[in-house]
Design an enzyme around this catalytic site. Sequence first.
Site, mmCIF file in Angstrom:
data_model
loop_
_atom_site.group_PDB
_atom_site.id
_atom_site.type_symbol
_atom_site.label_atom_id
_atom_site.label_comp_id
_atom_site.label_asym_id
_atom_site.label_seq_id
_atom_site.Cartn_x
_atom_site.Cartn_y
_atom_site.Cartn_z
ATOM 1 N N LYS A 54 0.843 -1.204 0.000
ATOM 2 C CA LYS A 54 0.000 0.000 0.000
ATOM 3 C C LYS A 54 0.878 1.254 0.000
ATOM 4 O O LYS A 54 0.605 2.224 -0.703
ATOM 5 C CB LYS A 54 -0.948 -0.026 1.210
ATOM 6 N N GLN A 108 -5.184 -1.798 8.911
ATOM 7 C CA GLN A 108 -4.999 -3.134 8.341
ATOM 8 C C GLN A 108 -5.658 -4.182 9.240
ATOM 9 O O GLN A 108 -5.372 -4.245 10.434
ATOM 10 C CB GLN A 108 -3.488 -3.411 8.186
ATOM 11 N N ASP A 128 -11.472 2.442 3.052
ATOM 12 C CA ASP A 128 -11.770 1.017 2.858
ATOM 13 C C ASP A 128 -13.269 0.801 2.650
ATOM 14 O O ASP A 128 -13.694 -0.292 2.276
ATOM 15 C CB ASP A 128 -11.341 0.225 4.118
#
Length: 287
Positions: A53, A97, A120
Amino acid sequence: MSAVIIDGKATSKKLRGEVYEKVAKLGAMGIKAGLAVVIVGDDPASRTYVNNKKKACAECGIYSEEYALSAETTEAELLALIDKLNAKEDINGILVQLPLPKHISEDKVINAIRPDKDVDAFHPQNVGKIMTGDFDFLPCTPAGVMALLEEYGIDVSGKRAAVIGRSNIVGKPQSMLLLHKNATVTICHSRTKDLAKILRESDIIVAAVGKAGFVTGDMVSEGAVVMDVGINRNAEGKLCGDVDYAAVSEKASFITPVPGGVGPMTITMLMKNTLKATCIQNNINLD
Ligand code: NAD
């Protein structure tokens, strides 16, 4: 029939180039796009995802900050960091995460992220918007599948689509995105009866099960489009998807390989969401 192999790497590269150009346009206006990536603990797979990322951010000209916290971090400490990032002006997107260590509630953490920084698209407010079709951010993996379909000129409207898997991260939002594009969608899961029959009647199959070789050649009809989201290791320890690639690629019209199909698209969609978040927070429309 031998399937066209959908190239997720090439499509990602192209889309990341487009993000880079738009980020540069923002830069010329004095606006910087910034993503904070939070990792708790030292799970090797999570570490690889976080590194990828950060690499993608650099490729797209997006400023990134990493917060690597120890596995002993308390829920309160993590929530305090989220509060800080919510308020931080040079941070437009926050990515935590997953999975988190067991003693931390993922729901609490997701709910604490400011919805307009939730790149997200896991916050209930964004999940609700995906349901109604009035969304700002699309969940990254399902959005990656849709972007590949679009890139390869595969029209979804009126088609019968089967999604295998009903997780909040992939299966459910994937079904919604296909529905928004006017597919007739069947959501299949561990209790589905006659799964093979449903798949054989489908024009488009999205597999998100997490079982190597789950979709076999006899489950797929000639000319179907097969999108493989699964990330597994086979008996030899090699990366593979949910689809028996050798057999299914003989029958499908289009197929995504693993690796190199849906995988690279997920992070690319995260970059698109970070750009979008920056635009929304600065009241700018670059579309
Ligand atoms: P999950 O474990 O949360 O969900 C799996 C789903 O498969 C469940 O809904 C379950 O009902 C269904 N299932 C299990 N056994 C089944 C069976 N016998 N028949 C029909 N359905 C069955 O997993 P997830 O988070 O949705 O991920 C699915 C896969 O996608 C995993 O391999 C994961 O690693 C991969 N994944 C890939 C990306 C990517 O970037 N490409 C992103 C997220 C997840």
